[in-house]
Structure formats: structure tokens, C-alpha cells
Design a protein around this motif. Structure first.
Motif, PDB file in Angstrom:
ATOM      1  N   ALA A  48     129.347 -34.807 -44.453  1.00  0.00           N
ATOM      2  CA  ALA A  48     128.038 -34.058 -44.259  1.00  0.00           C
ATOM      3  C   ALA A  48     128.697 -32.620 -43.752  1.00  0.00           C
ATOM      4  O   ALA A  48     128.121 -31.638 -44.098  1.00  0.00           O
ATOM      5  CB  ALA A  48     127.058 -34.917 -43.576  1.00  0.00           C
ATOM      6  N   PHE A  49     129.138 -32.734 -42.799  1.00  0.00           N
ATOM      7  CA  PHE A  49     129.976 -31.369 -42.055  1.00  0.00           C
ATOM      8  C   PHE A  49     130.707 -30.550 -42.981  1.00  0.00           C
ATOM      9  O   PHE A  49     130.427 -29.308 -42.995  1.00  0.00           O
ATOM     10  CB  PHE A  49     130.788 -31.867 -40.756  1.00  0.00           C
ATOM     11  CG  PHE A  49     130.761 -30.574 -39.692  1.00  0.00           C
ATOM     12  CD1 PHE A  49     130.065 -30.556 -38.938  1.00  0.00           C
ATOM     13  CD2 PHE A  49     132.200 -29.835 -39.995  1.00  0.00           C
ATOM     14  CE1 PHE A  49     130.176 -29.364 -38.090  1.00  0.00           C
ATOM     15  CE2 PHE A  49     132.305 -28.845 -39.268  1.00  0.00           C
ATOM     16  CZ  PHE A  49     131.266 -28.384 -38.161  1.00  0.00           C
ATOM     17  N   GLU A  51     130.332 -30.421 -46.054  1.00  0.00           N
ATOM     18  CA  GLU A  51     129.519 -29.836 -47.137  1.00  0.00           C
ATOM     19  C   GLU A  51     128.709 -28.680 -46.129  1.00  0.00           C
ATOM     20  O   GLU A  51     128.118 -27.719 -47.009  1.00  0.00           O
ATOM     21  CB  GLU A  51     128.446 -30.965 -47.839  1.00  0.00           C
ATOM     22  CG  GLU A  51     129.255 -32.007 -48.578  1.00  0.00           C
ATOM     23  CD  GLU A  51     128.099 -32.899 -49.310  1.00  0.00           C
ATOM     24  OE1 GLU A  51     128.798 -33.853 -49.641  1.00  0.00           O
ATOM     25  OE2 GLU A  51     126.895 -32.675 -48.990  1.00  0.00           O
ATOM     26  N   ASN A  52     128.388 -28.695 -45.217  1.00  0.00           N
ATOM     27  CA  ASN A  52     127.727 -27.610 -44.329  1.00  0.00           C
ATOM     28  C   ASN A  52     128.723 -26.300 -44.476  1.00  0.00           C
ATOM     29  O   ASN A  52     128.135 -25.443 -44.709  1.00  0.00           O
ATOM     30  CB  ASN A  52     127.597 -28.313 -42.865  1.00  0.00           C
ATOM     31  CG  ASN A  52     126.333 -28.858 -42.664  1.00  0.00           C
ATOM     32  OD1 ASN A  52     125.700 -29.132 -43.425  1.00  0.00           O
ATOM     33  ND2 ASN A  52     126.218 -29.420 -41.310  1.00  0.00           N
ATOM     34  N   LEU A  55     128.592 -24.964 -47.877  1.00  0.00           N
ATOM     35  CA  LEU A  55     126.923 -24.401 -48.209  1.00  0.00           C
ATOM     36  C   LEU A  55     126.851 -23.282 -47.400  1.00  0.00           C
ATOM     37  O   LEU A  55     126.479 -22.350 -47.882  1.00  0.00           O
ATOM     38  CB  LEU A  55     125.913 -25.626 -47.805  1.00  0.00           C
ATOM     39  CG  LEU A  55     125.967 -26.697 -48.872  1.00  0.00           C
ATOM     40  CD1 LEU A  55     125.071 -27.888 -48.229  1.00  0.00           C
ATOM     41  CD2 LEU A  55     125.118 -26.186 -50.199  1.00  0.00           C
ATOM     42  N   SER A  56     127.571 -23.086 -46.360  1.00  0.00           N
ATOM     43  CA  SER A  56     127.428 -21.998 -45.496  1.00  0.00           C
ATOM     44  C   SER A  56     128.289 -21.011 -46.114  1.00  0.00           C
ATOM     45  O   SER A  56     127.964 -19.717 -45.985  1.00  0.00           O
ATOM     46  CB  SER A  56     127.550 -22.033 -43.964  1.00  0.00           C
ATOM     47  OG  SER A  56     128.633 -22.799 -43.700  1.00  0.00           O
ATOM     48  N   SER A 199     121.358 -21.166 -36.321  1.00  0.00           N
ATOM     49  CA  SER A 199     120.648 -22.009 -37.295  1.00  0.00           C
ATOM     50  C   SER A 199     119.253 -21.898 -37.395  1.00  0.00           C
ATOM     51  O   SER A 199     118.397 -22.322 -38.316  1.00  0.00           O
ATOM     52  CB  SER A 199     120.824 -23.536 -36.913  1.00  0.00           C
ATOM     53  OG  SER A 199     120.889 -23.718 -35.724  1.00  0.00           O
ATOM     54  N   MET A 258     123.164 -30.821 -37.188  1.00  0.00           N
ATOM     55  CA  MET A 258     124.132 -30.585 -38.252  1.00  0.00           C
ATOM     56  C   MET A 258     123.581 -31.538 -39.503  1.00  0.00           C
ATOM     57  O   MET A 258     123.355 -30.764 -40.448  1.00  0.00           O
ATOM     58  CB  MET A 258     125.443 -31.295 -38.038  1.00  0.00           C
ATOM     59  CG  MET A 258     126.328 -30.473 -36.762  1.00  0.00           C
ATOM     60  SD  MET A 258     126.493 -28.764 -37.112  1.00  0.00           S
ATOM     61  CE  MET A 258     126.931 -28.335 -35.340  1.00  0.00           C
ATOM     62  N   LEU A 259     122.816 -32.489 -39.243  1.00  0.00           N
ATOM     63  CA  LEU A 259     122.208 -33.199 -40.470  1.00  0.00           C
ATOM     64  C   LEU A 259     120.990 -32.314 -41.092  1.00  0.00           C
ATOM     65  O   LEU A 259     120.781 -32.061 -42.275  1.00  0.00           O
ATOM     66  CB  LEU A 259     121.705 -34.568 -40.269  1.00  0.00           C
ATOM     67  CG  LEU A 259     122.903 -35.503 -39.727  1.00  0.00           C
ATOM     68  CD1 LEU A 259     122.351 -37.012 -39.251  1.00  0.00           C
ATOM     69  CD2 LEU A 259     124.060 -35.547 -40.903  1.00  0.00           C
ATOM     70  N   HIS A 262     122.331 -29.524 -42.637  1.00  0.00           N
ATOM     71  CA  HIS A 262     122.652 -29.933 -44.031  1.00  0.00           C
ATOM     72  C   HIS A 262     121.446 -29.675 -45.097  1.00  0.00           C
ATOM     73  O   HIS A 262     121.786 -29.073 -46.197  1.00  0.00           O
ATOM     74  CB  HIS A 262     123.300 -31.183 -43.995  1.00  0.00           C
ATOM     75  CG  HIS A 262     123.737 -31.430 -45.154  1.00  0.00           C
ATOM     76  ND1 HIS A 262     123.579 -32.506 -46.013  1.00  0.00           N
ATOM     77  CD2 HIS A 262     125.028 -31.143 -45.912  1.00  0.00           C
ATOM     78  CE1 HIS A 262     124.394 -32.579 -47.140  1.00  0.00           C
ATOM     79  NE2 HIS A 262     125.380 -31.607 -46.931  1.00  0.00           N
ATOM     80  N   GLU A 263     120.375 -30.227 -44.605  1.00  0.00           N
ATOM     81  CA  GLU A 263     119.186 -30.098 -45.446  1.00  0.00           C
ATOM     82  C   GLU A 263     118.816 -28.680 -45.745  1.00  0.00           C
ATOM     83  O   GLU A 263     118.200 -28.323 -46.879  1.00  0.00           O
ATOM     84  CB  GLU A 263     117.947 -31.061 -44.874  1.00  0.00           C
ATOM     85  CG  GLU A 263     117.930 -32.477 -45.108  1.00  0.00           C
ATOM     86  CD  GLU A 263     118.196 -32.816 -46.790  1.00  0.00           C
ATOM     87  OE1 GLU A 263     118.640 -33.834 -46.949  1.00  0.00           O
ATOM     88  OE2 GLU A 263     117.431 -32.036 -47.479  1.00  0.00           O
ATOM     89  N   LEU A 266     121.143 -27.122 -48.131  1.00  0.00           N
ATOM     90  CA  LEU A 266     120.667 -27.333 -49.486  1.00  0.00           C
ATOM     91  C   LEU A 266     119.570 -26.802 -50.064  1.00  0.00           C
ATOM     92  O   LEU A 266     119.623 -26.140 -51.329  1.00  0.00           O
ATOM     93  CB  LEU A 266     120.584 -29.077 -49.406  1.00  0.00           C
ATOM     94  CG  LEU A 266     121.759 -29.784 -49.537  1.00  0.00           C
ATOM     95  CD1 LEU A 266     121.536 -31.242 -49.774  1.00  0.00           C
ATOM     96  CD2 LEU A 266     122.667 -29.670 -50.872  1.00  0.00           C
TER      97      LEU A 266
END
Ligand SMILES: Cc1ncc(COP(=O)(O)O)c(C=O)c1O
Length: 393
Positions: A48-49, A51-52, A55-56, A199, A258-259, A262-263, A266
Motif C-alpha cells: 500500500a505504501f 502504491e502511495n 499515486l503521489s 495530506s 497512510m491507508l 491511499h484511498e 486513488l
């Protein structure tokens, strides 16, 4: 179920958060944060991290530089940049378009730099010619500037400022805590050295993470320092290998943040960053048209206005704090007072992240209703001015 003790402190889900950050969270983000605690070293979190970070990169437009996500608020991103780049006696030019520009000046000074400032008149973005002249007068190492200063809602011309920094061989650092995810900005296209954000604003995640895009050049400058970076937590060179391989432990990340992030990232990808910039511009234009329809004055001049936040003067004879409190307690919309010395005379509204066209209309109605009790304002005009702009989008 929550205890009654805790439930007392929570806002009603129908209330609208339009302060200049944090902003309201989508149900997906909230759900991600309410899942059982995860291990920060388990593959699920590690993936997940990673992917963060990807995505960022998309959100910042960063394929050419390094990407960082570190637990902590936006100020950690500012201070990590200052402490990692600056050595005692380094010459810095800092542009202050409001309080947050001044904060960057303070951080650079704390970390030993000799800082000169350009303080713009209230409501005006930096004059590029003035900055260019200053950069030619003597050799500066770093130019610090704010993208959107949340205290004044003034937006700088980031492109022009980066260009003059490049022309003069100066490292450019942009605090875009109130920009990234809502105001147009592309790291690769700009060729800027550092863009950092938090964030909790236009990315629409909870507070608690700072995100940075850092050029290869800026990393080389850090690597070539004569003196060590005087921080453990804020040393970007210490974080660099962690960002390349998040399996490496440095400190425990705020897993839930962080989770949630992530959403939120996305959701930005699903919306499309350009569509998101457009939506923010439309909402901001409609809000300002409504404010001016009420006969109120927006603080920034035409060329300095931001798609993420708007500051405006309250009518003379009224008090910003009282208006803010009435709108919050009676109508359930949260906005902010002016910053510091402007606390009685200005209001500040965040229209970023998940703030919708309906929220804009609701706030304009609330302002009209509240102000009409104590001031002479044009009635029925605010929504009439805003609606066509929102409808044509
Ligand atoms: C433009 C700007 N820079 C920096 C900050 C500091 O961020 P944080 O409060 O997350 O530390 C803020 C916060 O509002 C901001 O608006």
C-alpha cells in the motif's frame, strides 16, 4: 460503538467542513482508516505504501525526481527541506505572501541560513521582475515561495518564479500545502527542485502525512554538503532509501493515515488530476462570484486568486468571529476567521478536496442569511451569480 464520552466531541455527519484544512473525508477514506490495526512491516502495508508513492508521483506529475511520504504535518515537509538543503550561512531569498511564507523564513533562519525576504502587499502575488532583480544582485542558494498562502489566499505564479530561479542557478522550493491536488501544478513541467504538501487539504486525506517531490539536483546538493544534516527524523537523505524500498524500517509510519491517504490518492486518480483542477477552478469562481454578488470584497487581486481557498472582508460594523460562529452553530457549516491581525475583519473559506457545488451554494445561502441580519447586503444575488457558473461546468 463509540463511548458517549468520545461521541460528544464528534461533528454531526451533516455538517460541512469548509475551513482551509483539514477538509471532509470521503466514506472510502474513513472506512480505510477504521479497519483493524495492521502491521507496518507486513507485505499488505508495504505494498500500500509503495502504491502511495506511485499515486503521489501521478498527483505531483513527478517522473523525473524523488518522491517522499513521511508521517507528520506539512511543516515537517518544510522543515525537512530546510534542514536537509541548508547549511550555516547559506543565502536564501524567501517570498512572503502571507503567514506561511513567513514560517518558511523562520525555518530557514532556525537552520542557520541568512535570509532576505520579499514581503508582498496584502492580496498581491510576488512580482517576478522584483524577484529576478533581487536574484541578480547577489548569489542566493535557495528561493523559497508559497504556492497558495492559506492565510491570505494569495496564489503565486509558480511557473514564473521557478523560471527566474533556474535562470539564476538558484534552487527553487515551493510550499504547496494548499495547492497540490487542487491547483494546477506539474513537477516535471515546472522543473522546480522541491514541491511539498500536506495530506489534509486538496488531497482530501486526514492530516498526518507530508508529501514531497524532490529533484535529482536537490538531492545532489544535499549529498555534497560540507556539514552533516542536523536532524534524525527530518533528514531527507536518511529517508531516501526507505522511499526506494519501504520494507526498510526507519520509524513507525502512521498506518491508518497512510491507508486513508491511499484511498484519497486513488480517488484523485479516478477523477483525473486535470478534471480535478477544473472542478476546483469552477467552484472557486462560482464562490467568488457569489461573494462579490453579496457586495463583499475578495482579498487577493484578480491575478492572485486561488482555486483552493478564498479570503474576503466582512461588511464594516460586523465581526468575522461572530459570523463564523453563527454559521457554525446555527447552520452547521465550518469556515475560518481571518488569520492573526485580520481575525475580526476577514473570513477564510477552503473549497478544496471533496467540497461540492452544493456546498458552495449552501455556504453562500448561509452567509446571506447571517449577514443580512446585521449589514446591508444585496439579497438573492449570491446564488444567482454562482449557479450559472456551476451549471455550465
Ligand atoms: C500554505 C501552508 N503551508 C504550510 C502549512 C503548515 O502545514 P501543517 O499545519 O500541516 O503543518 C499550512 C497549513 O495550513 C499551509 O496552509
Amino acid at each position: 460503538m463509540l463511548s458517549e464520552e468520545v461521541a460528544r466531541f464528534l461533528i454531526d455527519p451533516d455538517e460541512i467542513l469548509m475551513i482551509p484544512g483539514p477538509t471532509s473525508l470521503s466514506s472510502r477514506v474513513r472506512f480505510a482508516m477504521a479497519l483493524p490495526q495492521q502491521s507496518h512491516v507486513a507485505p499488505e502495508f508495504y505494498n500500500a505504501f509503495k502504491e502511495n508513492l506511485d499515486l503521489s508521483r501521478y498527483v505531483f506529475g513527478n517522473s523525473s525526481g524523488h518522491q517522499f511520504i513521511i508521517t507528520g504535518s506539512g511543516t515537517i515537509g518544510m522543515e525537512a527541506t530546510a534542514v536537509s538543503l541548508l547549511e550555516a550561512g547559506d543565502q536564501v531569498l524567501s517570498i512572503e505572501t502571507g503567514y506561511f511564507g513567513h514560517r518558511f523564513t523562520m525555518l530557514a533562519e532556525i537552520h542557520g541560513a541568512k535570509v532576505e525576504t520579499i514581503v508582498t502587499p496584502l492580496g498581491k502575488r510576488a512580482d517576478t521582475d522584483q524577484v529576478s532583480k533581487k536574484l541578480k544582485e547577489k548569489k542566493f542558494k535557495v528561493l523559497l515561495f508559497t504556492h497558495v498562502d492559506t492565510s491570505t489566499s494569495v496564489m503565486n505564479d509558480v511557473h514564473a518564479l521557478t523560471e527566474v530561479a533556474k535562470e539564476n542557478g538558484v534552487i527553487s522550493v515551493c510550499d504547496s500545502v494548499c495547492g497540490v491536488g487542487g491547483a494546477k501544478l506539474n513537477f516535471d513541467e515546472l522543473g522546480v527542485d522541491v514541491i511539498l504538501t500536506g495530506s489534509q487539504k486538496a488531497i482530501a486525506a486526514p492530516p498526518g502525512a507530508t508529501l514531497l517531490a524532490v529533484s535529482k539536483h536537490a538531492i545532489e546538493v544535499m549529498e555534497r554538503r560540507k556539514t552533516p544534516i542536523a536532524s534524525y527524523y527530518m533528514d531527507l537523505l536518511r529517508w531516501k532509501p526507505v522511499m526506494e524500498d519501504p520494507k526498510i524500517y526507519l520509524t513507525t509510519p502512521a498506518v491508518q493515515v497512510m491507508l486513508g491517504l491511499h484511498e484519497a490518492l486513488l480517488e484523485i486518480k479516478e477523477e483525473g488530476i486535470e478534471n480535478r483542477w477544473k472542478r476546483h477552478e469552477t467552484n472557486a469562481e462560482a464562490f467568488r462570484a457569489g461573494i462579490e454578488g453579496l457586495g463583499l470584497k475578495v482579498v487577493p487581486d484578480e491575478s492572485s486568486r486561488a482555486p483552493t481557498v478564498t479570503t474576503f472582508y466582512v461588511p464594516s460594523g460586523t465581526n468575522a468571529g461572530e459570523i463564523q460562529e453563527t454559521i457554525r452553530s446555527q447552520l452547521g457549516i465550518h469556515i475560518a476567521k481571518g488569520f492573526g491581525e485580520y481575525k475580526d475583519t476577514m473570513l477564510r473559506v477552503g473549497h478544496f478536496g471533496n467540497v461540492s457545488a452544493t456546498d458552495i451554494i449552501a455556504l453562500l445561502g448561509a452567509l446571506e442569511l447571517t449577514l443580512s441580519k446585521s449589514a446591508k447586503i444585496a439579497k438573492g444575488v449570491a446564488v444567482e451569480k454562482a449557479l450559472p457558473l456551476l451549471k455550465s461546468a
